[in-house]
Scaffold this active site. Structure first.
Site, short mmCIF file in Angstrom:
data_model
loop_
_atom_site.label_atom_id
_atom_site.label_comp_id
_atom_site.label_asym_id
_atom_site.label_seq_id
_atom_site.Cartn_x
_atom_site.Cartn_y
_atom_site.Cartn_z
NE ARG A 159 -4.32 -1.73 0.12
CZ ARG A 159 -5.26 -1.69 0.83
NH1 ARG A 159 -5.55 -1.14 1.77
NH2 ARG A 159 -6.05 -2.83 0.67
NE ARG A 215 -7.02 5.08 2.63
CZ ARG A 215 -7.85 4.01 2.93
NH1 ARG A 215 -8.94 4.38 3.38
NH2 ARG A 215 -7.31 2.97 3.35
NE ARG A 221 -9.48 7.55 -2.21
CZ ARG A 221 -10.52 7.98 -1.54
NH1 ARG A 221 -10.73 9.34 -1.51
NH2 ARG A 221 -11.48 7.08 -1.29
CG ASP A 243 -8.84 -3.22 -4.38
OD1 ASP A 243 -8.35 -2.62 -3.61
OD2 ASP A 243 -9.54 -4.26 -4.08
CE1 TYR A 258 -12.86 -7.83 1.61
CE2 TYR A 258 -11.29 -9.38 0.72
CZ TYR A 258 -11.69 -8.17 1.69
OH TYR A 258 -10.84 -7.88 2.48
#
Ligand code: CP3
Length: 343
Positions: free
Chosen positions: A25, A29, A38, A75, A152
């Protein structure tokens, strides 16, 4: 001939004076420049499907820190979407998908080789990156492992214990196994195209491998990783594979040999000394600083980084975190980690 890249040397089994370094990652963020791009893209998925901007955020941590590898910005949940599942992200909560509760839902999914049109922007991002990255920086492509992606798809969201996926496995094993097989085949197609577009290494993220026990771990974590690795090796013999069966514990032992992976990534629940003895004995390992040190920093970060580098200094090692860096991390602590590894 250009100098071989440091990451590729470690993956080929070389013991280096200081390990190559990158971070899960690393485009994320915690970086103000990521948050700005973003916002420009609108939302996370729009960023994933915008090749110019996805390449830009991939390059940001390379420019700022000079990591030895860049990881494609995308992703693991783009594959379900390419197979026809609905996917959206709820701010502050995480991903949401349409659910797979039985054979009727499964039957609506597309086939493994139908994913490419939807995923074309990802391949375009890889192409841009392979042109724009510095010559010493390796480009890593990736996908989620079938089990993790299935958790998921079945639940329609992230779950603390992967309960819905375990329930489908118990109650409708045929549908569960058909989903694992479909994801295995789609992942082979997807990673193979990333390699054709310029990815030099691929990584398979099995973030929830730790909730598979005993025979289930063999059948649904190890076997799919082996199938994917072997199919990729048949098509692209020189492209190394990193496997990440997170929280596998003793399951890390022998995982590289059993699957054919060139490197096993280790999470931070495992002691580096233990992993050096039992996992690095088979080849390259990656890991395993706890991501929390990127928030707290200080002497503890330095001490723990040095301890991990030392523990793995007798064999091939790629320095990384044990899991992804979190949004509350301090960018200065990342620099401190890099300086400590390289000094
Ligand atoms: O490592 C990298 O920098 C490459 C890009 C990457 C992302 N996700 C970007 C991302 C990679 C390799 C992933 C993998 C991924 N995605 C995994 C496996 C690794 C792991 O963390 O265990 C999983 C389980 C996912 C699914 C996913 N994506 C979740 C659960 C979430 C929400 C949680 C969160 O962190 O917000 C995401 C969103 C996501 N993927 C973000 C990023 C940078 C944050 C989204 C944002 O910008 O709002």
């Amino acid at each position: 001939m250009a100098e071989p890249k440091k990451l590729m040397r470690a993956l080929a089994g070389e013991t280096l004076e200081t390990p190559p370094i990158w971070m899960m990652r690393q485009a994320g963020r915690y970086l103000p420049e990521y948050r700005a791009t973003r916002a420009q893209a609108g939302d996370f998925l729009s960023l994933c499907y915008n090749p110019e901007l996805a390449a830009e955020v991939t390059l940001q941590p390379i420019r700022r820190y000079g990591f030895d590898a860049a990881i494609l910005f995308a992703d693991i949940l783009l594959i379900p979407q390419a197979l026809g599942a609905d996917l959206w992200f709820v701010t502050g909560e995480g991903p949401r998908l349409s659910t797979i509760t039985g054979t009727d839902d499964f039957a609506k999914l597309k086939g493994a080789s139908d994913v490419h049109e939807h995923l074309a922007p990802v391949y375009e991002t890889v192409k841009i990156l392979s042109k724009e990255l510095p010559s010493e920086t390796a480009l890593i492509g990736f996908a989620g492992a079938p089990w993790t992606v299935a958790t998921y798809m079945i639940a329609g969201r992230g779950t603390p214990d992967q309960g819905p996926a375990h329930a489908l496995k118990a109650e409708d094993r045929a549908t569960f196994e058909a989903l694992i097989d479909l994801l295995t085949d789609a992942t082979i197609e997807y990673l193979s195209m990333q390699i054709d577009a310029g990815a030099e290494v691929v990584k398979i993220f099995d973030s929830w491998a730790g909730s598979l026990k005993a025979e289930d771990f063999q059948k649904y974590a190890l076997e799919p990783a082996k199938k994917i690795t072997q199919a990729l090796k048949a098509r692209h013999p020189n492209v190394p594979v990193i496997a990440f069966p997170r929280e596998a514990g003793d399951g890390y032992i022998g995982f590289a040999n059993a699957t054919g992976a060139d490197c096993v990534a280790i999470d931070n629940s495992v002691e580096a000394d233990w992993a050096a003895k039992h996992v690095q004995s088979d080849g390259c390992v990656q890991g395993n600083l706890a991501p929390g040190h990127m928030v707290t920093g200080g002497q503890a970060l330095i001490d723990e980084t040095k301890r991990i580098v030392k523990a793995f200094s007798g064999g091939p090692h790629i320095f990384n975190l044990g899991h992804g860096i979190t949004p509350d991390a301090n960018p200065e602590n990342v620099q401190l980690m890099i300086d400590t590894v390289r000094s």
